[in-house]
Design a protein around this motif. Structure first.
Motif, PDB file in Angstrom:
ATOM      1  N   UNK A 197       5.620 -47.791  17.367  1.00  0.00           N
ATOM      2  CA  UNK A 197       4.513 -46.621  17.462  1.00  0.00           C
ATOM      3  C   UNK A 197       3.466 -47.381  18.601  1.00  0.00           C
ATOM      4  N   UNK A 198       3.381 -48.688  18.510  1.00  0.00           N
ATOM      5  CA  UNK A 198       2.370 -49.399  19.115  1.00  0.00           C
ATOM      6  C   UNK A 198       2.824 -49.504  20.871  1.00  0.00           C
ATOM      7  N   UNK A 199       1.788 -49.779  21.702  1.00  0.00           N
ATOM      8  CA  UNK A 199       2.058 -50.123  22.979  1.00  0.00           C
ATOM      9  C   UNK A 199       2.862 -51.437  23.377  1.00  0.00           C
ATOM     10  N   UNK A 200       2.445 -52.272  22.313  1.00  0.00           N
ATOM     11  CA  UNK A 200       3.242 -53.678  22.259  1.00  0.00           C
ATOM     12  C   UNK A 200       4.781 -53.467  22.125  1.00  0.00           C
ATOM     13  N   UNK A 201       5.109 -52.565  21.425  1.00  0.00           N
ATOM     14  CA  UNK A 201       6.567 -51.970  21.063  1.00  0.00           C
ATOM     15  C   UNK A 201       6.998 -50.951  21.899  1.00  0.00           C
ATOM     16  N   UNK A 202       6.532 -50.801  23.225  1.00  0.00           N
ATOM     17  CA  UNK A 202       7.008 -49.819  23.992  1.00  0.00           C
ATOM     18  C   UNK A 202       8.347 -49.645  24.150  1.00  0.00           C
ATOM     19  N   UNK A 203       9.066 -51.010  24.415  1.00  0.00           N
ATOM     20  CA  UNK A 203      10.447 -50.651  24.679  1.00  0.00           C
ATOM     21  C   UNK A 203      11.549 -51.284  23.494  1.00  0.00           C
ATOM     22  N   UNK A 204      10.684 -51.386  22.142  1.00  0.00           N
ATOM     23  CA  UNK A 204      11.462 -51.786  21.091  1.00  0.00           C
ATOM     24  C   UNK A 204      11.796 -50.828  20.027  1.00  0.00           C
ATOM     25  N   UNK A 205      12.487 -51.175  19.180  1.00  0.00           N
ATOM     26  CA  UNK A 205      12.922 -50.105  17.955  1.00  0.00           C
ATOM     27  C   UNK A 205      13.284 -51.083  17.005  1.00  0.00           C
ATOM     28  N   UNK A 206      13.099 -50.559  15.634  1.00  0.00           N
ATOM     29  CA  UNK A 206      13.460 -51.218  14.423  1.00  0.00           C
ATOM     30  C   UNK A 206      14.577 -50.342  13.858  1.00  0.00           C
TER      31      UNK A 206
ATOM     32  N   UNK B 116       1.478 -49.462  12.591  1.00  0.00           N
ATOM     33  CA  UNK B 116       1.088 -50.861  13.248  1.00  0.00           C
ATOM     34  C   UNK B 116       2.410 -51.667  13.241  1.00  0.00           C
ATOM     35  N   UNK B 117       3.624 -50.955  13.130  1.00  0.00           N
ATOM     36  CA  UNK B 117       4.828 -51.499  13.285  1.00  0.00           C
ATOM     37  C   UNK B 117       5.133 -52.799  12.349  1.00  0.00           C
ATOM     38  N   UNK B 118       4.234 -52.923  11.243  1.00  0.00           N
ATOM     39  CA  UNK B 118       4.190 -54.179  10.536  1.00  0.00           C
ATOM     40  C   UNK B 118       4.911 -53.894   9.231  1.00  0.00           C
ATOM     41  N   UNK B 119       5.057 -52.797   8.585  1.00  0.00           N
ATOM     42  CA  UNK B 119       5.820 -52.214   7.304  1.00  0.00           C
ATOM     43  C   UNK B 119       7.079 -51.318   7.566  1.00  0.00           C
ATOM     44  N   UNK B 120       8.249 -51.652   7.224  1.00  0.00           N
ATOM     45  CA  UNK B 120       9.349 -50.991   7.159  1.00  0.00           C
ATOM     46  C   UNK B 120      10.167 -50.644   5.714  1.00  0.00           C
ATOM     47  N   UNK B 121      10.387 -49.544   5.545  1.00  0.00           N
ATOM     48  CA  UNK B 121      10.849 -49.392   4.077  1.00  0.00           C
ATOM     49  C   UNK B 121      12.423 -48.760   4.275  1.00  0.00           C
ATOM     50  N   UNK B 122      13.223 -48.976   3.498  1.00  0.00           N
ATOM     51  CA  UNK B 122      14.552 -48.466   3.509  1.00  0.00           C
ATOM     52  C   UNK B 122      15.125 -48.281   2.127  1.00  0.00           C
ATOM     53  N   UNK B 123      16.091 -47.210   1.771  1.00  0.00           N
ATOM     54  CA  UNK B 123      16.878 -46.879   0.477  1.00  0.00           C
ATOM     55  C   UNK B 123      18.061 -47.589   0.532  1.00  0.00           C
ATOM     56  N   UNK B 124      18.345 -48.136  -0.651  1.00  0.00           N
ATOM     57  CA  UNK B 124      19.538 -49.089  -0.328  1.00  0.00           C
ATOM     58  C   UNK B 124      20.248 -48.751  -2.022  1.00  0.00           C
ATOM     59  N   UNK B 125      21.778 -48.553  -1.678  1.00  0.00           N
ATOM     60  CA  UNK B 125      22.407 -48.171  -2.718  1.00  0.00           C
ATOM     61  C   UNK B 125      23.946 -47.497  -2.288  1.00  0.00           C
ATOM     62  N   UNK B 126      24.742 -46.984  -3.130  1.00  0.00           N
ATOM     63  CA  UNK B 126      25.962 -46.611  -2.939  1.00  0.00           C
ATOM     64  C   UNK B 126      25.989 -45.306  -1.843  1.00  0.00           C
ATOM     65  N   UNK B 127      24.909 -44.379  -2.114  1.00  0.00           N
ATOM     66  CA  UNK B 127      25.302 -43.249  -1.184  1.00  0.00           C
ATOM     67  C   UNK B 127      23.893 -42.496  -1.435  1.00  0.00           C
ATOM     68  N   UNK B 128      23.576 -41.586  -0.650  1.00  0.00           N
ATOM     69  CA  UNK B 128      22.268 -40.527  -0.610  1.00  0.00           C
ATOM     70  C   UNK B 128      22.183 -39.793  -2.225  1.00  0.00           C
ATOM     71  N   UNK B 129      21.274 -39.824  -2.737  1.00  0.00           N
ATOM     72  CA  UNK B 129      20.985 -39.270  -4.013  1.00  0.00           C
ATOM     73  C   UNK B 129      21.540 -40.046  -5.398  1.00  0.00           C
ATOM     74  N   UNK B 130      22.157 -41.171  -4.930  1.00  0.00           N
ATOM     75  CA  UNK B 130      22.211 -42.349  -5.759  1.00  0.00           C
ATOM     76  C   UNK B 130      21.836 -43.656  -5.352  1.00  0.00           C
TER      77      UNK B 130
END
Length: 746
Positions: free
Chosen positions: A397-406, A465-479
């Motif tokens: 989202x920030x200008x510092x990450x103009x050419x970057x993605x997570x 601020x590009x400092x926190x990333x979340x993710x869901x982890x497991x066998x599949x969606x809804x599980x």
């Protein structure tokens, strides 16, 4: 016994003492005491211990902090303090009111770093002796007032006191001692857009360190006409220069520490009416039902509205007057002819770069495809599809990450950097303190659970601020059982929606988890599975949709870093997007179109649209999108309505439309265009629209089959051969396809 006292330039204490039993007397004798008014001659009983020898000897009593008092007793064994009687009371009271000694300390509310030094000054009034005695509740302080703070790990308050040497007067000030971990930082990551000829104001924000802050422009330039106030951090003025200005600012705190941040300000030109964000005055906001007769012409062959070819074609629907650019077709990637394309499955993903010149879409074989957008010519250029960068990227989202993605790739989080000189993408080797990636299966996080169960990474989201990333982890969606948080400085924390526990702080692995504290006071009746996971822009709140638990058929809000979960918003259903501590919803199925926003932690939603024209009309699905990352800036959120079932027709306001929704209280709904999608679902006909970072365009997918069944985008080499009656698995073999459209938002 009586004591008569008179006051002069040099005070005299004289009188006659008579004791009936001893018949002794004294003659007048001169004594020197400090030249103080009678109000200072205070003689509390506990301050005087009288003693005397039987004959002809004099004894000097103790000297108090208030005055030096000399008394003479002859031939007696005790004297009492009643010698100063009522004759003095009147003069003492008057003098006290006029000559009260006061002490003042400057600065009055100071702060200092752990183990740091701070010079304090004291002033004493209404006395000729202005000396003070210093003391501190912690740390040390010299007789001259130089305070040395204690070493602390958390911010603490120390009381420093200055006491007058002669009078019983003193003053105290609280000194805030900041922990060494509260490092100086620049909190501002981006600025609101401005317009040529219009007054512009934005404020830089600093955190940590020792105020006051001093702001300096160290490189680059501000837009012509804007100036930086070094003491307040305010950037203000009226500019005549349009375009993007990049610059670096430095903040220096009271201890001399400094940090630097690179930022950008975008100034738009003003030619006639200023279309586009934030108010979009060039788009309609009425409540007329707009029933289309035919889709816009987006195919290369004029005999067809769509077809296999047509990337680069621009069309304008006369009902909306906003341009539509066809981004992809069957030959976009010549190494994979006939491929379909679409944005990500979650509309809340940030698919465009900070300045909106780059964006990402997906092909049907799981690749992420990179495009460059030229706003001036309203064209795009394809720069390849990549299969080794994950499947759910978020641009920074920030200008510092103009050419970057997570993005999570091979179950690890990477920061990928785009080299626009040769259009290659590579993982950032310096990411995560030089590790190059974040592994959620490390001992300080899930500790091997992913590998042991052969789990996958699902939904992910990034803070502003590009400092926190979340993710869901497991066998599949809804599980998915785990919701994992990565923070750039703190590491890993997790929530388990099957055991309803969270990790005990950061980087503690699976040991010693703690149970969730529910805002409602209740407890889930069974184990759950994550359907959808996101994070608000501030990075403070995790937002989850849980499946398999009847009592939790609404959103949950987790205060990250704690075990606190808010489960009280029972009307928070459907798809959503979030700002800073606020989320946007389509509320209450069955009650009509109801687009609302709600502060996290509140049970009261705020209606953002006038529902009168569409009351009790239902039958469409929608997904929300919102890419604003400037706190306090209320840019619109986007709602892309799609048909509730294949072959449905438009018969109501907003049917199958791409809408901009204001949440500033105006209830002004902006109508940009139709999605032109059939609503048959699957990869090909389930519309998703993601708004660009600054709000100038939307990236959507469409099969162009609304009112045009089997006559939309087809694989039949510029022929419309799609057979919508086939199963999803077979439709790509019968000519059906989905392409990406770029919709102008103005």
């Amino acid at each position: 016994m009586y004591l008569r006292v008179r006051q002069g330039q040099v005070p005299w204490l004289s009188g006659r003492i008579t004791d009936r039993s001893l018949k002794s007397s004294v003659r007048t004798r001169k004594f020197e005491v400090p030249p103080l008014p009678f109000s200072r001659l205070r003689m509390p009983q506990e301050s005087f211990i009288w003693s005397a020898r039987n004959k002809g000897n004099s004894v000097v009593t103790r000297i108090t902090r208030t005055l030096a008092l000399v008394a003479v007793c002859f031939g007696i064994t005790s004297c009492n303090n009643g010698l100063i009687g009522s004759q003095l009371k009147s003069s003492q009271s008057q003098s006290s009111r006029q000559n009260t000694v006061t002490v003042a300390i400057t600065p009055s509310s100071p702060s200092v770093a752990s183990s740091g030094k701070l010079q304090l000054d004291a002033s004493v009034t209404n006395t000729s002796d202005t000396g003070v005695r210093w003391s501190a509740s912690a740390g040390t302080i010299t007789p001259s007032g130089l305070f040395t703070a204690p070493s602390v790990k958390t911010t603490q308050t120390v009381t420093v006191t200055a006491s007058s040497l002669l009078a019983s007067a003193e003053a105290s000030v609280p000194v805030t001692v900041t922990a060494a971990s509260a490092r100086l930082a620049i909190a501002t990551t981006s600025f609101p857009h401005g317009t040529v000829g219009t007054s512009y104001t934005a404020t830089l924000a600093g955190t940590g360190g020792i105020p006051p802050y001093v702001w300096t422009l160290v490189s680059g330039t501000l837009p012509l006409g804007l100036q930086l106030n070094s003491s307040t951090g305010v950037i203000a003025g009226v500019t005549t220069q349009s375009g993007t200005s990049s610059f670096s600012v430095q903040v220096t705190d009271g201890s001399g520490n400094s940090v630097t941040q690179t930022l950008q300000i975008v100034i738009g030109s003003q030619t006639g009416t200023n279309c586009g964000p934030p108010s979009y005055p060039c788009s309609r906001s009425d409540s007329l039902v707009l029933i289309p007769k035919a889709p816009p012409q987006l195919g290369s062959d004029p005999r067809y509205f769509g077809g296999h070819l047509g990337a680069g074609v621009v069309a304008i629907d006369p009902d909306y007057n906003n341009r539509i650019l066809r981004v992809t077709d069957g030959n976009t990637d010549i190494s994979r002819p006939g491929q379909s394309y679409k944005p990500g499955g979650s509309a809340e993903k940030n698919v465009s770069s900070f300045d909106e010149s780059l964006f990402l879409v997906h092909n049907e074989t799981g690749g992420v495809c990179l495009f460059h957008y030229d706003a001036t010519s309203f064209t795009t250029a394809f720069h390849g599809c990549f299969n080794n960068v994950g499947s759910s990227p978020d641009f920074g989202y920030t200008a510092a990450d103009q050419n970057a993605f997570y993005s999570y790739y091979a179950k690890k989080l990477y920061r990928f950097v785009i080299d626009t000189t040769n259009w290659t993408i590579a993982a950032d080797a310096t990411f995560n303190n030089g590790v190059g990636y974040f592994d959620p299966d490390n001992p300080n996080c899930l500790n091997g659970q992913i590998a042991a169960n052969n789990w996958y990474t699902g939904d992910s989201g990034l803070s502003s601020d590009d400092n926190t990333m979340i993710v869901a982890i497991g066998p599949s969606q809804d599980a998915y059982p785990y919701y994992v948080v990565w923070n750039r400085t703190k590491g890993c924390q997790w929530m388990n929606v099957q055991t309803w526990q969270v990790s005990h702080g950061w980087n503690t692995g699976l040991s010693n988890p703690q149970g969730i504290s529910w805002a409602s006071g209740g407890t889930p009746s069974s184990a759950g599975g994550i359907h959808n996971a996101q994070i608000d822009r501030s990075g403070n709140f995790g937002v989850l949709t849980i499946n398999q638990v009847t009592s939790l058929n609404h959103k949950l809000f987790w205060t990250i870093g704690t075990n606190q979960v808010d489960d009280t918003c029972v009307t928070c259903h459907s798809h959503w997007a979030c700002d800073f501590g606020v989320c946007f919803w389509q509320m209450g199925p069955g009650s009509g179109f109801s687009l609302e926003h709600q502060t996290i932690g509140s049970v009261d939603a705020v209606l953002d649209v006038d529902t009168t024209p569409v009351l009790a009309q239902w039958g469409s699905d929608e997904h929300m999108s919102h890419a604003n990352a400037v706190q306090g800036e209320k840019l619109i959120y986007l709602a892309a309505w799609q048909p509730g079932g294949g072959a449905s027709s438009v018969n109501q306001v907003w049917g199958d439309e791409i809408l901009g929704v204001n949440w500033d209280g105006s209830q002004r709904t902006i109508r940009f265009n139709k999605s032109w999608d059939s609503g048959y679902g699957g990869f090909y006909g389930s519309v998703r629209c993601s708004i660009s970072r600054q709000g100038h365009y939307a990236i959507c997918n469409s099969d162009l089959q609304m009112y045009n069944l089997d006559k939309g985008f087809g694989n039949g080499l510029n022929q419309d051969t799609c057979d919508h009656t086939q199963s999803t698995a077979k439709r790509n073999t019968t000519g059906c396809r989905s392409d990406v459209l770029l919709f102008e938002l103005r």
